[in-house]
Design an enzyme around this catalytic site. Structure first.
Site, PDB file in Angstrom:
ATOM      1  N   ASP A  49      -2.506  -1.562  -2.256  1.00 49.59           N
ATOM      2  CA  ASP A  49      -2.025  -2.182  -0.885  1.00 49.59           C
ATOM      3  C   ASP A  49      -2.405  -3.430  -0.940  1.00 49.59           C
ATOM      4  O   ASP A  49      -2.595  -4.017  -2.173  1.00 49.59           O
ATOM      5  CB  ASP A  49      -3.287  -1.498  -0.276  1.00 49.59           C
ATOM      6  N   ASP A  51      -2.718  -6.404   1.621  1.00 48.41           N
ATOM      7  CA  ASP A  51      -3.518  -7.244   2.334  1.00 48.41           C
ATOM      8  C   ASP A  51      -4.915  -6.761   2.423  1.00 48.41           C
ATOM      9  O   ASP A  51      -5.119  -5.503   2.513  1.00 48.41           O
ATOM     10  CB  ASP A  51      -3.252  -7.083   3.913  1.00 48.41           C
ATOM     11  N   GLU A  58      -5.422 -10.688   5.627  1.00 49.97           N
ATOM     12  CA  GLU A  58      -4.255  -9.754   6.536  1.00 49.97           C
ATOM     13  C   GLU A  58      -3.335 -10.804   7.009  1.00 49.97           C
ATOM     14  O   GLU A  58      -3.435 -11.676   8.101  1.00 49.97           O
ATOM     15  CB  GLU A  58      -5.097  -9.151   7.694  1.00 49.97           C
ATOM     16  N   ARG A  94       2.093  -5.991  17.466  1.00 49.65           N
ATOM     17  CA  ARG A  94       1.807  -7.191  16.864  1.00 49.65           C
ATOM     18  C   ARG A  94       2.690  -8.108  16.558  1.00 49.65           C
ATOM     19  O   ARG A  94       2.653  -9.530  16.797  1.00 49.65           O
ATOM     20  CB  ARG A  94       0.650  -7.073  15.846  1.00 49.65           C
ATOM     21  N   SER A 137       2.687  -1.748   0.793  1.00 49.70           N
ATOM     22  CA  SER A 137       2.007  -2.309   1.958  1.00 49.70           C
ATOM     23  C   SER A 137       2.495  -2.112   3.207  1.00 49.70           C
ATOM     24  O   SER A 137       3.640  -2.156   3.350  1.00 49.70           O
ATOM     25  CB  SER A 137       2.211  -3.924   1.518  1.00 49.70           C
ATOM     26  N   LYS A 182       3.648   5.458   3.003  1.00 60.10           N
ATOM     27  CA  LYS A 182       3.198   4.809   1.580  1.00 60.10           C
ATOM     28  C   LYS A 182       3.025   6.091   0.452  1.00 60.10           C
ATOM     29  O   LYS A 182       3.356   6.030  -0.555  1.00 60.10           O
ATOM     30  CB  LYS A 182       1.522   4.184   1.799  1.00 60.10           C
ATOM     31  N   ASP A 205      -7.671  -0.434   1.312  1.00 58.91           N
ATOM     32  CA  ASP A 205      -8.792  -0.600   2.218  1.00 58.91           C
ATOM     33  C   ASP A 205      -8.724  -0.268   3.728  1.00 58.91           C
ATOM     34  O   ASP A 205      -9.748   0.076   4.205  1.00 58.91           O
ATOM     35  CB  ASP A 205      -9.058  -2.249   2.424  1.00 58.91           C
TER      36      ASP A 205
END
Length: 263
Positions: A49, A51, A58, A94, A137, A182, A205
């Site tokens: 990953d 970020d 991030e 977002r 990612s 992913k 994470d």
């Protein structure tokens, strides 16, 4: 790092893992329990990953601060990483708030990003031993490509920010790289390299990393959210990212010798 080889079968593997997690938190150490199979020392691909894993930030939160919507986006990001929101929907929500942001800000943010402790040493050592590396990612490909150039990563898959007339449109192009995607990409990369999933290490994470962490032969939750740490088979919190070298059987002396040999 201390390595112990033990024989026997755990009476309750889940209970033992929970106890190891408790000890890790109490003593600020990392404990990895793995079956000592032929695959443990024959990993050949590591998928990261980006970020809060390879980098400390991030990226979408950094872009949001530049756009003046930092608090609003950060709240959504945290909820998504904890698994409380659908990742794809939360990402679109977002990114929509970034509409109109000048594309030049991407370079500004890229120049301010900081690598996670141990990341550069880890990838440099992996490359010296012939490993393939990949970034998969839920962040953005612009920043993934920058890391690829800096670190020599073999593959990069991430989301593409839509732009028009030098500004972000507030949209994402193509299929979003969520948890399901992913896992699919990890499989595709392994197949293209002629590797079994047992030879793959995945590191992340967030909740959207869990599908690939569970699929890989070695899935590592790195400084992860509590849900992710307890759901993944392995976790690292006390050491840097290069602590993964211990998990795949590479000692400090081995890493140093490989660097000297490739210098």
């Amino acid at each position: 790092c201390i390595e112990l080889t033990v024989r026997g079968k755990p009476l309750d593997l889940d209970a033992m893992k929970e106890r190891f997690l408790d000890i890790s938190q109490e003593l600020d150490v990392d404990i990895s329990f793995q079956a000592d199979t032929v695959h443990r020392r024959n990993r050949r691909l590591v998928v990261f990953d980006m970020d809060s894993t390879l980098i400390q930030q991030e990226v979408i939160d950094e872009l949001a601060r530049k756009a003046g919507v930092g608090d609003e986006v950060s709240r959504v990001t945290e909820a998504a990483m904890r698994g409380e929101l659908d990742f794809s929907q939360s990402l679109r929500q977002r990114v929509a708030l970034l509409e109109g942001l000048d594309a030049s800000v991407l370079e500004e943010v890229a120049s301010e990003l900081t690598m996670t402790e141990g990341a550069e040493r880890l990838i440099r050592t992996l490359r010296s031993f012939g490993f393939k590396t990949a970034i998969v990612s839920g962040g953005f490909s612009y920043f993934g490509r920058r890391l690829q150039e800096k670190l020599g990563v073999d593959y990069v898959y991430a989301n593409e920010l839509a732009m028009s007339d030098g500004h972000l449109t507030g949209d994402v192009e193509g299929r979003i790289v969520d948890g399901e995607r992913k896992a699919e990409l990890l499989q595709e990369i392994a197949q293209s390299e002629g590797l079994s999933l047992d030879q793959v290490v995945a590191v992340g994470d967030g909740a959207n990393d869990l599908p690939m962490l569970r699929l890989a032969g070695l899935g590592v939750a790195f400084r992860a959210k509590p849900l992710v740490k307890r759901s993944a088979r392995q976790s690292l919190s006390a050491v840097g990212l290069d602590g993964i070298l211990y998990m795949i059987g590479i000692r400090d002396a081995d890493a140093e010798a490989s660097q000297e040999g490739s210098a």
